[in-house]
Design a protein around this motif. Structure first.
Motif, PDB file in Angstrom:
ATOM      1  N   CYS A  61       0.815  -1.216   0.000  1.00  0.00           N
ATOM      2  CA  CYS A  61       0.000   0.000   0.000  1.00  0.00           C
ATOM      3  C   CYS A  61       0.849   1.266   0.000  1.00  0.00           C
ATOM      4  CB  CYS A  61      -0.931  -0.002   1.213  1.00  0.00           C
ATOM      5  SG  CYS A  61      -2.263  -1.227   1.104  1.00  0.00           S
ATOM      6  N   SER A  62       2.066   1.177   0.516  1.00  0.00           N
ATOM      7  CA  SER A  62       2.946   2.346   0.530  1.00  0.00           C
ATOM      8  C   SER A  62       3.382   2.741  -0.878  1.00  0.00           C
ATOM      9  CB  SER A  62       4.179   2.066   1.389  1.00  0.00           C
ATOM     10  OG  SER A  62       4.871   0.927   0.905  1.00  0.00           O
ATOM     11  N   ALA A  74      -1.639  -4.571   2.667  1.00  0.00           N
ATOM     12  CA  ALA A  74      -1.620  -3.690   3.832  1.00  0.00           C
ATOM     13  C   ALA A  74      -0.841  -4.332   4.985  1.00  0.00           C
ATOM     14  CB  ALA A  74      -3.041  -3.366   4.278  1.00  0.00           C
ATOM     15  N   GLU A  75      -0.211  -3.489   5.780  1.00  0.00           N
ATOM     16  CA  GLU A  75       0.488  -3.912   6.995  1.00  0.00           C
ATOM     17  C   GLU A  75       0.071  -2.992   8.135  1.00  0.00           C
ATOM     18  OE1 GLU A  75       4.666  -4.110   6.582  1.00  0.00           O
ATOM     19  OE2 GLU A  75       4.642  -5.256   4.701  1.00  0.00           O
ATOM     20  N   TRP A  76      -0.293  -3.579   9.275  1.00  0.00           N
ATOM     21  CA  TRP A  76      -0.680  -2.753  10.413  1.00  0.00           C
ATOM     22  C   TRP A  76      -0.369  -3.500  11.704  1.00  0.00           C
ATOM     23  CZ3 TRP A  76      -5.064  -5.418  12.330  1.00  0.00           C
ATOM     24  CH2 TRP A  76      -5.730  -6.209  11.386  1.00  0.00           C
ATOM     25  N   GLY A 100      -6.344  -5.178  17.036  1.00  0.00           N
ATOM     26  CA  GLY A 100      -5.753  -4.235  16.097  1.00  0.00           C
ATOM     27  C   GLY A 100      -5.693  -2.818  16.598  1.00  0.00           C
ATOM     28  N   ALA A 102      -7.930  -0.694  17.042  1.00  0.00           N
ATOM     29  CA  ALA A 102      -8.838   0.200  16.326  1.00  0.00           C
ATOM     30  C   ALA A 102     -10.208   0.094  16.989  1.00  0.00           C
ATOM     31  CB  ALA A 102      -8.909  -0.175  14.851  1.00  0.00           C
ATOM     32  N   THR A 128       2.964  -7.736  13.446  1.00  0.00           N
ATOM     33  CA  THR A 128       2.505  -7.009  12.263  1.00  0.00           C
ATOM     34  C   THR A 128       1.548  -7.905  11.490  1.00  0.00           C
ATOM     35  OG1 THR A 128       4.575  -5.780  12.105  1.00  0.00           O
ATOM     36  CG2 THR A 128       3.201  -5.871  10.134  1.00  0.00           C
TER      37      THR A 128
END
Length: 251
Positions: A61-62, A74-76, A100, A102, A128
């Motif tokens: 995504c970066s 994606a990485e989160w 997460g 969130a 991650t």
């Protein structure tokens, strides 16, 4: 003394060793069911293969532009809440509950096997999470990474491998049904055990080649090519062996 006539005057007893009609029907039904199941799996395969191709082509995504954000990798960060092992019918499943951080509540992911990540995770560890199209496909802890059971493309591999195996075995059953029917027609009773063993081994070997090819590569054309070449080689060798057995019997 008069003997009463047989109630079935046209019915003849089956010769000992003659293939039975039930055997022919059984082989036909089993072969048809297996081939039909393979056809169903192959019908569901294009969607799974398309998903696998999209996943392999996805970028982080970066590096992705705004329009393709939904299809990027994606990485989160997340925190391990707990780990759990489940057992059902000799099947072991390894679960990790993650938070997460969130607004969404903690969620569980099923890890594939007992990999290096799952074995070292403890509550409170920071990891991650790697996701694609809202599907968590891997969990990374430091330099170690382990895939989940929902990794895109895995279902395509399983369907292709199982479909090829079912197709090969089903075709052998249908071919065997035709062979038994012909032997009934000519009333042949000599069926050497070696012939049956050779066919069984050849079926397992051809199925093994096809399944190995499906697992080893993602290229469908290469899987089909290797599977076809393997089947052709195995069945050619089988035909030569069976012909040799027939010549020995005639000698």
């Amino acid at each position: 003394m008069n003997q009463s006539p047989s109630p079935h005057p046209h019915q003849h007893p089956q010769s000992p060793g003659l293939p039975s009609l039930k055997g022919v029907i059984f082989a036909s039904v089993v072969g048809s069911v297996l081939v039909l199941a393979a056809a169903v799996l192959f019908a569901l395969l294009p969607g799974a293969l398309s998903e696998a191709r999209d996943f392999r082509a996805a970028r982080p995504c970066s590096e992705a532009s705004a329009p393709e954000k939904g299809d990027c990798l994606a990485e989160w960060p997340a925190t391990v809440v707990s780990t759990e092992t489940g057992r059902s019918n000799k099947t072991v499943t390894n679960w990790v509950t993650l938070d997460g951080e969130a607004e969404e509540p903690p969620f569980r992911v099923r890890m594939r096997g007992r990999g290096p990540v799952w074995e070292k995770l403890t509550p409170g560890d920071r990891v991650t999470v790697l996701s694609w199209r809202d599907v968590v496909w891997a969990v990374q802890a430091g330099e170690l990474r382990q895939d989940t059971i929902d990794e895109p493309g895995r279902h395509a591999t399983v369907r292709l491998a199982v479909g090829l195996a079912l197709l090969i075995v089903g075709t052998v059953f249908l071919r065997g049904a035709g062979w038994l029917h012909r032997r009934r027609a000519i009333r042949a009773t000599d069926t050497p055990t070696a012939q049956v063993v050779v066919v069984m081994v050849a079926t397992l070997l051809a199925s093994g080649i096809a399944v190995t090819a499906a697992v080893a590569t993602d290229a469908l054309w290469l899987v089909l090519l290797v599977g076809a070449a393997g089947c052709a080689t195995v069945w050619t060798a089988t035909a030569l062996l069976l012909r040799g057995f027939a010549r020995r019997q005639e000698a």
